[in-house]
Design an enzyme around this catalytic site. Structure first.
Site, PDB file in Angstrom:
ATOM      1  N   ASP A  66       0.854  -1.191   0.000  1.00 54.82           N
ATOM      2  CA  ASP A  66       0.000   0.000   0.000  1.00 54.82           C
ATOM      3  C   ASP A  66       0.893   1.245   0.000  1.00 54.82           C
ATOM      4  OD1 ASP A  66      -2.930   0.756   2.039  1.00 54.82           O
ATOM      5  OD2 ASP A  66      -1.855   1.994   0.599  1.00 54.82           O
ATOM      6  N   ASP A 125      -3.128   2.389  -6.041  1.00 48.14           N
ATOM      7  CA  ASP A 125      -1.972   2.422  -5.126  1.00 48.14           C
ATOM      8  C   ASP A 125      -1.863   1.204  -4.202  1.00 48.14           C
ATOM      9  OD1 ASP A 125      -4.189   3.017  -3.609  1.00 48.14           O
ATOM     10  OD2 ASP A 125      -3.171   4.456  -2.335  1.00 48.14           O
ATOM     11  N   GLU A 126      -2.516   0.119  -4.555  1.00 48.77           N
ATOM     12  CA  GLU A 126      -2.460  -1.073  -3.711  1.00 48.77           C
ATOM     13  C   GLU A 126      -2.409  -2.323  -4.561  1.00 48.77           C
ATOM     14  OE1 GLU A 126      -5.697  -1.666  -0.895  1.00 48.77           O
ATOM     15  OE2 GLU A 126      -6.040   0.472  -0.982  1.00 48.77           O
TER      16      GLU A 126
END
Length: 451
Positions: free
Chosen positions: A9, A110-111
């Site tokens: 993350d 974003d993960e």
DNA sequence: TCTGGGGTCCTAGGACCC
DNA sequence: TCTGGGGTCCTAGGACCC
């Protein structure tokens, strides 16, 4: 075989990514000062998209109105989002992760999840995760948290522990100590509503949730959600890391008005805009939509929606817009103030419509031509935005107010009918409106910034 | 203080068919 | 005229995620 899943993350993703870019261009580091990524700060309806750690320490939260954040911290540094840059950061981040295991599931920009079960060899999970984290930091200039667990749920919960730039584990045997003391809201899939219901019933911690009978829980949240919550609270999750690309199931676009609107004309203009955007996107991805939906949001945030099936799937803007207009007419009384409107399409297929209907709209070819021209303009604007800013020949106009700029821009668009145009944020943060001709910027209109 | 813009999935009721 | 039960599709609304 023991399953080992990583969840990676990016810490304050959009803010970190904007900071990396500014540092590269010789600017100061946004991460070291109270700063946020947000929409237009002069629009009272803009919200905080991402906040730096110093900003968070002052109490500024993601999704908070920017006006409120400015009251908390008058010196707050505000930067506008740079989506093309974020996308490229995301791709490079994913590429490094993929080097550690090909079993990768992109969960959002974003993960991602990595199934490391077959890719650790004799190495310790924490050592590998630490190396991955450090490599991203040194190669890309931003930090991530890595959560390690026996499944996706626990890996994701672990990555949410202390931030930034940390590796945490959450193995099944650690669940009672590390997860059960947390409030129910910290559990994945427990949002505001579910939290209220659980707390009203005396279920405050994840541990409480883990111990309760599912029968009692089912009466609160429904059978399926109850089973899901009970399993999650006990750290049970057997969902696989899905490597396959998932095709979109729906597309939508929404507009929130600076001031609530009260006339059908204003609504129709917004509907036209979002219909153009949504239809353009499905054509770009070679889809046709079988279902059109619209929704409206009132002043009090209550929403209402309508949807209906099209006689045949289509990607034609005019047909989607016509259906949307029909639905709007059945839903809105034309006077109650609206703060937001949206249009969505679903039931997506890739079928090509070779069969012709007897009831074909006689204007269909005209509509399609209009769409083709729209698509070309959009492509030209995208290409122009992707190019470097340097074009010394462009005429630059400054205006003291937004109203004057808008009037001049309208005039310029009328005078240059063959031009494409786009709104763009320049590298220095200037919000400007550009006119293109033959792939070159010929005019640039800028509202003078007040110091 | 006054709340953006995307998405996914689930539930419940009604229509319609057998 | 009133009746059962199951299956599927559609629609509206709600909850959650980033």
């Amino acid at each position: 075989m023991k399953r080992v899943i990583f969840h990676i993350d990016v810490n304050s993703a959009f803010l970190s990514w904007s900071a990396v870019k500014q540092v590269r261009e010789g600017g100061s580091d946004l991460r070291l000062v109270p700063s946020v990524v947000s929409g237009d700060p002069s629009d009272r309806r803009s919200i905080v998209t991402a906040a730096s750690m110093p900003a968070k320490k002052l109490g500024i939260k993601t999704a908070q109105p920017i006006s409120m954040a400015l009251r908390t911290c008058p010196g707050l540094v505000i930067v506008r989002g740079d989506w093309a840059w974020y996308k490229s950061c995301s791709e490079r981040f994913t590429a490094i992760c993929r080097a550690y295991s090909p079993v990768l599931q992109k969960f959002s920009i974003d993960e991602c999840f990595l199934d490391m079960s077959l890719h650790l060899g004799r190495q310790e999970p924490v050592a590998v995760a630490t190396e991955l984290k450090n490599r991203i930091r040194s190669e890309l200039g931003f930090t991530v948290n890595v959560g390690i667990g026996p499944n996706k749920l626990l890996a994701k919960m672990a990555s949410d522990f202390e931030k930034p730039d940390k590796v945490h584990t959450l193995w099944t045997e650690e669940v009672p100590a590390k997860m059960w003391p947390l409030g129910v809201r910290d559990l994945l899939w427990v949002g505001k509503r579910t939290e209220e219901r659980l707390v009203a019933y005396g279920i405050n911690t994840i541990g409480d949730l883990a111990r309760i009978q599912t029968g009692a829980l089912a009466r609160l949240v429904g059978i399926r959600a109850a089973q899901q919550l009970h399993a999650s609270a006990n750290g049970v999750d057997d969902s696989p890391v899905e490597t396959d690309f998932q095709e979109a199931k729906s597309y939508s676009a929404e507009r929130t008005f600076a001031q609530d609107i009260t006339t059908p004309k204003e609504l129709d203009r917004a509907m036209f805009n979002v219909a153009c955007i949504v239809a353009h996107r499905i054509r770009r991805d070679r889809f046709k939509a079988g279902c059109v939906s619209i929704f409206i949001k009132y002043r009090d945030f209550s929403v209402a929606q309508r949807q209906s099936q099209l006689p045949r799937p289509t990607d034609v803007t005019a047909l989607i817009l016509n259906e949307a207009r029909r639905l709007v007419a059945t839903l809105w009384d034309g006077v109650t103030p609206l703060r937001q409107v949206g249009l969505g399409v679903s039931k997506l297929t890739h079928e090509t419509d070779l069969q012709l209907s007897l009831f074909e709209d006689p204007n269909l070819e005209y509509y399609r031509q209009w769409d083709r021209e729209y698509d070309e303009r959009m492509a030209a604007a995208r290409d122009a935005a992707a190019r470097p800013a340097a074009d010394p020949d462009a005429l630059v106009f400054h205006y003291p107010t937004g109203e004057e700029a808008l009037a001049a821009i309208k005039q310029a668009v009328r005078e240059h009918r063959n031009c494409t145009f786009a709104r763009r944020i320049l590298p220095d943060g200037t919000d400007c409106f550009e006119l293109f001709e033959g792939g070159k910027v010929i005019e640039r209109h800028i509202v003078k910034k007040t110091p």
